[in-house]
Design a protein around this motif. Structure first.
Motif, PDB file in Angstrom:
ATOM      1  N   LEU A 107       0.826  -1.204   0.000  1.00  0.00           N
ATOM      2  CA  LEU A 107       0.000   0.000   0.000  1.00  0.00           C
ATOM      3  C   LEU A 107       0.865   1.260   0.000  1.00  0.00           C
ATOM      4  CD1 LEU A 107      -2.790  -1.070   2.525  1.00  0.00           C
ATOM      5  CD2 LEU A 107      -2.986  -0.886   0.036  1.00  0.00           C
ATOM      6  N   LEU A 108       1.916   1.266   0.810  1.00  0.00           N
ATOM      7  CA  LEU A 108       2.793   2.436   0.884  1.00  0.00           C
ATOM      8  C   LEU A 108       3.537   2.662  -0.430  1.00  0.00           C
ATOM      9  CD1 LEU A 108       4.268   2.034   4.474  1.00  0.00           C
ATOM     10  CD2 LEU A 108       2.836   3.912   3.666  1.00  0.00           C
ATOM     11  N   PHE A 109       4.067   1.608  -1.005  1.00  0.00           N
ATOM     12  CA  PHE A 109       4.797   1.769  -2.256  1.00  0.00           C
ATOM     13  C   PHE A 109       3.859   2.103  -3.412  1.00  0.00           C
ATOM     14  CE2 PHE A 109       8.446   0.518  -0.031  1.00  0.00           C
ATOM     15  CZ  PHE A 109       9.555   0.698  -0.848  1.00  0.00           C
ATOM     16  N   GLY A 110       2.625   1.610  -3.334  1.00  0.00           N
ATOM     17  CA  GLY A 110       1.648   2.009  -4.340  1.00  0.00           C
ATOM     18  C   GLY A 110       1.355   3.502  -4.279  1.00  0.00           C
ATOM     19  N   ALA A 111       1.229   4.021  -3.049  1.00  0.00           N
ATOM     20  CA  ALA A 111       0.959   5.449  -2.874  1.00  0.00           C
ATOM     21  C   ALA A 111       2.169   6.300  -3.231  1.00  0.00           C
ATOM     22  CB  ALA A 111       0.521   5.719  -1.441  1.00  0.00           C
ATOM     23  N   LEU A 112       3.369   5.792  -2.954  1.00  0.00           N
ATOM     24  CA  LEU A 112       4.591   6.570  -3.168  1.00  0.00           C
ATOM     25  C   LEU A 112       5.231   6.328  -4.534  1.00  0.00           C
ATOM     26  CD1 LEU A 112       6.275   6.060   0.329  1.00  0.00           C
ATOM     27  CD2 LEU A 112       5.122   8.115  -0.508  1.00  0.00           C
TER      28      LEU A 112
END
Length: 246
Positions: A107-112
């Motif tokens: 989720l974090l890497f998708g957002a970033l």
């Protein structure tokens, strides 16, 4: 596009994990006494599994088309395992385990991803590896990578509650049989993410398209299902064995 050899590497890590968990079950649930001096080999075996599993997940991130959906699925499965462990073994629950970490990382890497795409590949790879080393001892209050080096200590005020525990600074009474906070593991995940970009640029991915052992590739293609089922099946087999002996 699927890469058979990448699936096989993931499958090999999963089978190693199943072997380790079977050994753990024999010792802690079945009462088998481990050989003297086995603590370090068992620890190194466990570390080889989690390092490879997280690295392969970070490497594969760019191959997925729906990181938010996949991340939410994995995070939900992590929550199911936590709930089941609280019911089945409240004295040794699984809080912030590997699936909770992997779902959070996706989720974090998708957002970033838009921001990360601007980071030079070499800088991202080296920076992630360096930060992983610096935060490797965070759970023990150490800035550094014990026993190899230590540069100081983190402030005690950072170790407060469940939120800081999730980040990587566990509070004093925290206990979990499987603990993978964001720090330092997010940086290992990031190093693998940038290593994929390097491999793509250098043309190394064609190696992963080579044929691989079918059983390993099959396990790797269904890694989440394998992870969810392997431990209940192992425990069930041991219980059946114990009943049969009686």
């Amino acid at each position: 596009m699927r890469y058979p050899l990448l699936d096989a590497l993931r499958g090999a890590s999963l089978l190693s994990m199943a072997g380790f968990h079977f050994t753990w079950d024999l010792i802690h649930l079945y009462g088998v006494t481990p050989p003297e001096g086995s603590d370090l080999p068992l620890y190194l075996w466990q570390q080889s599994i989690c390092w490879s599993f997280i690295f392969l997940s970070g490497f594969s991130f760019s191959l997925g088309r729906r990181p938010f959906r996949r991340g939410a699925e994995v995070l939900f499965c992590g929550a199911v395992i936590t709930a089941a462990s609280l019911i089945a073994m409240p004295e040794g629950p699984i809080l912030f385990g590997i699936l909770t970490f992997l779902g959070s990382a996706m989720l974090l890497f998708g957002a970033l991803r838009p921001l990360l795409s601007r980071v030079p590949t070499s800088a991202g790879l080296l920076g992630s590896a360096a930060l992983f080393a610096l935060f490797r001892g965070a759970a023990d209050g150490v800035l550094g990578f014990p026993p190899f080096f230590a540069l100081g200590a983190f402030p005690e005020s950072w170790y407060r509650d469940l939120f800081t525990t999730y980040i990587g600074f566990p509070h004093g009474t925290f206990f979990s049989l499987d603990y993978f906070p964001l720090l330092p593991w997010l940086f290992l995940y990031g190093a693998a993410y940038f290593f994929y970009r390097l491999a793509e640029r250098r043309g190394w991915l064609k190696v992963l398209a080579r044929p691989a052992p079918p059983l390993l590739a099959l396990c790797g293609r269904h890694s989440l299902l394998f992870y969810l089922l392997h431990q209940p099946l192992l425990v069930g087999a041991l219980l059946l064995h114990a009943l049969f002996l009686k």
